[in-house]
Design a protein around this motif. Structure first.
Motif, mmCIF file in Angstrom:
data_model
loop_
_atom_site.group_PDB
_atom_site.id
_atom_site.type_symbol
_atom_site.label_atom_id
_atom_site.label_comp_id
_atom_site.label_asym_id
_atom_site.label_seq_id
_atom_site.Cartn_x
_atom_site.Cartn_y
_atom_site.Cartn_z
ATOM 1 N N GLU A 57 0.832 -1.207 0.000
ATOM 2 C CA GLU A 57 0.000 0.000 0.000
ATOM 3 C C GLU A 57 0.867 1.257 0.000
ATOM 4 N N LEU A 58 1.915 1.252 0.817
ATOM 5 C CA LEU A 58 2.781 2.416 0.906
ATOM 6 C C LEU A 58 3.509 2.652 -0.413
ATOM 7 N N ASP A 60 2.506 1.805 -3.370
ATOM 8 C CA ASP A 60 1.518 2.311 -4.332
ATOM 9 C C ASP A 60 1.242 3.790 -4.102
ATOM 10 N N ALA A 61 1.096 4.175 -2.829
ATOM 11 C CA ALA A 61 0.817 5.580 -2.511
ATOM 12 C C ALA A 61 2.001 6.468 -2.886
ATOM 13 N N ARG A 62 3.204 6.020 -2.622
ATOM 14 C CA ARG A 62 4.390 6.791 -2.984
ATOM 15 C C ARG A 62 4.516 6.927 -4.496
ATOM 16 N N GLU A 64 1.998 6.907 -6.593
ATOM 17 C CA GLU A 64 0.964 7.856 -6.984
ATOM 18 C C GLU A 64 1.422 9.285 -6.714
ATOM 19 N N LEU A 65 2.076 9.493 -5.581
ATOM 20 C CA LEU A 65 2.566 10.824 -5.231
ATOM 21 C C LEU A 65 3.613 11.302 -6.247
ATOM 22 N N VAL A 119 -2.778 12.763 -0.963
ATOM 23 C CA VAL A 119 -1.925 11.583 -1.110
ATOM 24 C C VAL A 119 -0.757 11.641 -0.128
ATOM 25 N N ARG A 122 -1.994 10.440 3.036
ATOM 26 C CA ARG A 122 -2.142 8.992 3.007
ATOM 27 C C ARG A 122 -0.793 8.302 3.138
ATOM 28 N N VAL A 123 0.228 8.840 2.469
ATOM 29 C CA VAL A 123 1.573 8.278 2.590
ATOM 30 C C VAL A 123 2.052 8.334 4.033
ATOM 31 N N LEU A 126 0.178 5.751 6.062
ATOM 32 C CA LEU A 126 0.653 4.400 5.743
ATOM 33 C C LEU A 126 2.040 4.147 6.312
#
Length: 244
Positions: A57-58, A60-62, A64-65, A119, A122-123, A126
């Motif tokens: 998850e982390l 993916d979030a990174r 996306e960022l 985001v 969220r990062v 996470l």
């Protein structure tokens, strides 16, 4: 088969050694630390699964960022290009078109920055969640390592005893007649007990009092006759307290 009473009596020492060796093997196989480690394994696997999920998850979030940051950079570059063109253009129509595009780019950048903040939060969340899971894994890993160290220490102590006893056992066996040892080993393999004492009419191989008929047969046997327990199959070793 014939064997001196002394040699037959020595079989009891051999049987005691074999019994103790079996006990040591059982103790080594069933150390409490090993059982505790088995109980902890589902928790270890569950934490590993949580760590893998949190890490994914982390990541993916990174990712996306980074895409959003890249989009912001692209918008900034286009905005700079259009601003430069506005300064250099002499056409009112071109200027109006560029200014419209600049306004659109400004809105696009504002939208991207809002998404970027979301985001980024969220990062951060996470990262905290992953840190929590890693903390749990570290704590559980320390417990596992401590149990493994205790298990290995106990197993080492038992192995020292087993090695010394196995050496003594080999010395005892080598000193006895080969045919007597062969019989002992055969009976022990078949019935679990190779030799047992006869005490007051009770066979220590079966813990059962022999019948008077069996005892009469044993009384008639010579001292150097090798007799077998009718119940356990073990070599029955007679002595002063056999009750014969």
């Amino acid at each position: 088969m014939k064997a001196s009473p002394a040699d037959q009596n020595e079989l009891l020492r051999l049987q005691a050694a074999d019994t103790r060796l079996a006990q040591l093997a059982h103790a080594t196989k069933n150390l409490p630390q090993s059982a505790e480690l088995v109980k902890l394994q589902p928790e270890v696997e569950a934490l590993r699964a949580r760590w893998i999920a949190a890490t994914g998850e982390l990541e993916d979030a990174r990712a996306e960022l980074k895409r959003i940051e890249s989009d912001v950079q692209i918008v900034d570059a286009r905005a700079k290009r259009d601003s430069d063109r506005v300064q250099q253009s002499a056409s009112m129509k071109d200027v109006q078109a560029l200014e419209a595009e600049l306004a659109s780019l400004a809105k696009r950048k504002n939208d991207l920055e809002e998404i970027e903040l979301t985001v980024m939060q969220r990062v951060e969340d996470l990262e905290q969640a992953l840190a929590g899971v890693e903390g749990e894994r570290a704590e559980l890993g320390a417990r596992v390592a401590a149990l493994e160290a205790q298990r290995d220490e106990e197993a080492g102590k038992l192995e020292v005893q087993r090695t010394a006893l196995a050496k003594d056992r080999a010395t005892m066996a080598e000193a006895l007649p080969a045919d007597l040892i062969e019989l002992y080993e055969r009976q022990r393999a078949r019935y679990g007990v190779g030799a047992a004492a006869l005490i007051r009419g009770v066979s220590m191989g079966s813990n059962v009092k022999l019948t008077e008929s069996d005892l009469s047969d044993i009384r008639r046997a010579a001292a150097d006759d090798v007799v077998l327990c009718p119940d356990s199959g073990a070599i029955l070793v007679r002595g002063e307290d056999s009750g014969l």
